[in-house]
Design a protein around this motif. Sequence first.
Motif, short mmCIF file in Angstrom:
data_model
loop_
_atom_site.label_atom_id
_atom_site.label_comp_id
_atom_site.label_asym_id
_atom_site.label_seq_id
_atom_site.Cartn_x
_atom_site.Cartn_y
_atom_site.Cartn_z
N LEU A 59 0.84 -1.21 0.00
CA LEU A 59 0.00 0.00 0.00
C LEU A 59 0.87 1.26 0.00
CD1 LEU A 59 -2.83 -1.05 2.48
CD2 LEU A 59 -3.04 -0.72 0.01
N CYS A 60 1.96 1.22 0.74
CA CYS A 60 2.87 2.35 0.79
C CYS A 60 3.53 2.56 -0.57
CB CYS A 60 3.93 2.13 1.87
SG CYS A 60 5.02 3.54 2.11
N ALA A 61 3.97 1.48 -1.20
CA ALA A 61 4.60 1.58 -2.53
C ALA A 61 3.65 2.22 -3.53
CB ALA A 61 5.05 0.20 -3.01
N ALA A 62 2.38 1.81 -3.50
CA ALA A 62 1.39 2.36 -4.42
C ALA A 62 1.15 3.85 -4.12
CB ALA A 62 0.08 1.58 -4.32
N ALA A 63 1.08 4.20 -2.84
CA ALA A 63 0.89 5.60 -2.45
C ALA A 63 2.08 6.46 -2.89
CB ALA A 63 0.68 5.71 -0.94
N CYS A 64 3.28 5.92 -2.76
CA CYS A 64 4.49 6.63 -3.17
C CYS A 64 4.55 6.81 -4.69
CB CYS A 64 5.75 5.91 -2.69
SG CYS A 64 6.05 6.06 -0.92
N ASP A 65 4.19 5.77 -5.43
CA ASP A 65 4.14 5.89 -6.89
C ASP A 65 3.15 6.97 -7.31
OD1 ASP A 65 6.05 3.93 -7.38
OD2 ASP A 65 4.58 2.34 -7.71
N ASN A 66 1.97 6.95 -6.69
CA ASN A 66 0.95 7.95 -6.99
C ASN A 66 1.43 9.35 -6.62
OD1 ASN A 66 -1.84 8.90 -7.61
ND2 ASN A 66 -1.83 9.33 -5.42
N CYS A 67 2.07 9.47 -5.48
CA CYS A 67 2.56 10.77 -5.02
C CYS A 67 3.62 11.31 -5.98
CB CYS A 67 3.11 10.66 -3.60
SG CYS A 67 3.52 12.24 -2.84
N ALA A 68 4.57 10.48 -6.37
CA ALA A 68 5.63 10.91 -7.28
C ALA A 68 5.04 11.37 -8.61
CB ALA A 68 6.63 9.78 -7.51
N ALA A 69 4.13 10.59 -9.17
CA ALA A 69 3.50 10.95 -10.44
C ALA A 69 2.69 12.24 -10.31
CB ALA A 69 2.60 9.81 -10.93
N SER A 70 1.99 12.38 -9.19
CA SER A 70 1.17 13.57 -8.95
C SER A 70 2.05 14.80 -8.72
CB SER A 70 0.24 13.35 -7.77
OG SER A 70 -0.65 12.29 -8.03
N CYS A 71 3.17 14.61 -8.01
CA CYS A 71 4.10 15.73 -7.76
C CYS A 71 4.65 16.27 -9.07
CB CYS A 71 5.27 15.27 -6.87
SG CYS A 71 4.86 15.12 -5.12
N LEU A 72 4.90 15.39 -10.02
CA LEU A 72 5.45 15.82 -11.31
C LEU A 72 4.48 16.73 -12.06
CD1 LEU A 72 7.19 12.53 -12.47
CD2 LEU A 72 8.32 14.71 -11.92
N ALA A 73 3.21 16.64 -11.73
CA ALA A 73 2.19 17.47 -12.38
C ALA A 73 1.97 18.80 -11.65
CB ALA A 73 0.88 16.70 -12.47
N GLU A 74 2.59 18.98 -10.48
CA GLU A 74 2.42 20.21 -9.71
C GLU A 74 3.20 21.36 -10.36
OE1 GLU A 74 0.37 20.65 -7.31
OE2 GLU A 74 -0.12 18.57 -6.80
N GLU A 75 2.70 22.57 -10.17
CA GLU A 75 3.33 23.75 -10.76
C GLU A 75 4.68 24.06 -10.12
OE1 GLU A 75 0.77 27.16 -11.04
OE2 GLU A 75 -0.85 25.96 -11.89
N GLU A 76 4.77 23.94 -8.82
CA GLU A 76 6.01 24.24 -8.10
C GLU A 76 6.90 23.00 -8.06
OE1 GLU A 76 6.97 27.19 -6.75
OE2 GLU A 76 5.15 28.18 -7.48
N LEU A 77 7.35 22.57 -9.20
CA LEU A 77 8.11 21.32 -9.31
C LEU A 77 9.39 21.33 -8.48
CD1 LEU A 77 7.94 18.59 -10.64
CD2 LEU A 77 9.13 19.51 -12.62
N GLU A 78 10.08 22.45 -8.44
CA GLU A 78 11.33 22.54 -7.67
C GLU A 78 11.09 22.22 -6.19
OE1 GLU A 78 15.17 22.65 -6.94
OE2 GLU A 78 14.35 22.85 -8.95
N MET A 79 9.97 22.70 -5.66
CA MET A 79 9.63 22.47 -4.26
C MET A 79 9.34 20.98 -3.99
SD MET A 79 6.50 24.27 -2.19
CE MET A 79 5.19 23.21 -2.81
N MET A 80 8.97 20.23 -5.03
CA MET A 80 8.58 18.83 -4.89
C MET A 80 9.74 17.86 -5.11
SD MET A 80 5.57 19.71 -4.13
CE MET A 80 4.94 18.10 -3.76
N ARG A 81 10.89 18.40 -5.48
CA ARG A 81 12.02 17.54 -5.87
C ARG A 81 12.37 16.47 -4.82
NH1 ARG A 81 15.81 18.46 -9.72
NH2 ARG A 81 15.25 20.65 -9.89
N GLU A 82 12.53 16.86 -3.57
CA GLU A 82 12.90 15.91 -2.51
C GLU A 82 11.79 14.90 -2.26
OE1 GLU A 82 15.52 14.39 0.57
OE2 GLU A 82 15.70 15.29 -1.39
N CYS A 83 10.56 15.36 -2.35
CA CYS A 83 9.40 14.48 -2.18
C CYS A 83 9.42 13.37 -3.24
CB CYS A 83 8.12 15.31 -2.26
SG CYS A 83 6.63 14.43 -1.79
N ILE A 84 9.63 13.76 -4.48
CA ILE A 84 9.67 12.80 -5.60
C ILE A 84 10.82 11.82 -5.41
CG2 ILE A 84 10.01 12.55 -8.09
CD1 ILE A 84 8.71 15.43 -8.32
#
Length: 108
Positions: free
Chosen positions: A14-39
């Motif tokens: 479940l965590c792996a799926a949530a992380c995959d979803n989060c990474a893909a969703s972060c890439l679509a965010e406008e403030e991409l630089e802010m999301m770098r560590e999260c991804i």
Amino acid sequence: MTDEFKKCIEACYLCAAACDNCAASCLAEEELEMMRECIRLDMQCANICRLAAQFMTLKSEFAKELCRVCADVCQKCGDECGKHEHDHCQECSKACHLCAEQCRKMAA
């Protein structure tokens, strides 16, 4: 296989799926630089979670050690995702912290 193993394996997947979803969703965010560590942490966390689940399923003698590392990665990823207000980050943070807790129990 004990219920504790099953709970931990499920939490890992479940965590792996949530992380995959989060990474893909972060890439679509406008403030991409802010999301770098999260991804970056999402990708690492998803991979170690799948590996830990696989090692537990295989009843590997290295499963406990891997769960210990997995717990650390999940904790760090969950803490980072928790800093962001996006729903996908908040959901990922919860999944990561739950997985960290389950992996710590397995590693004990």
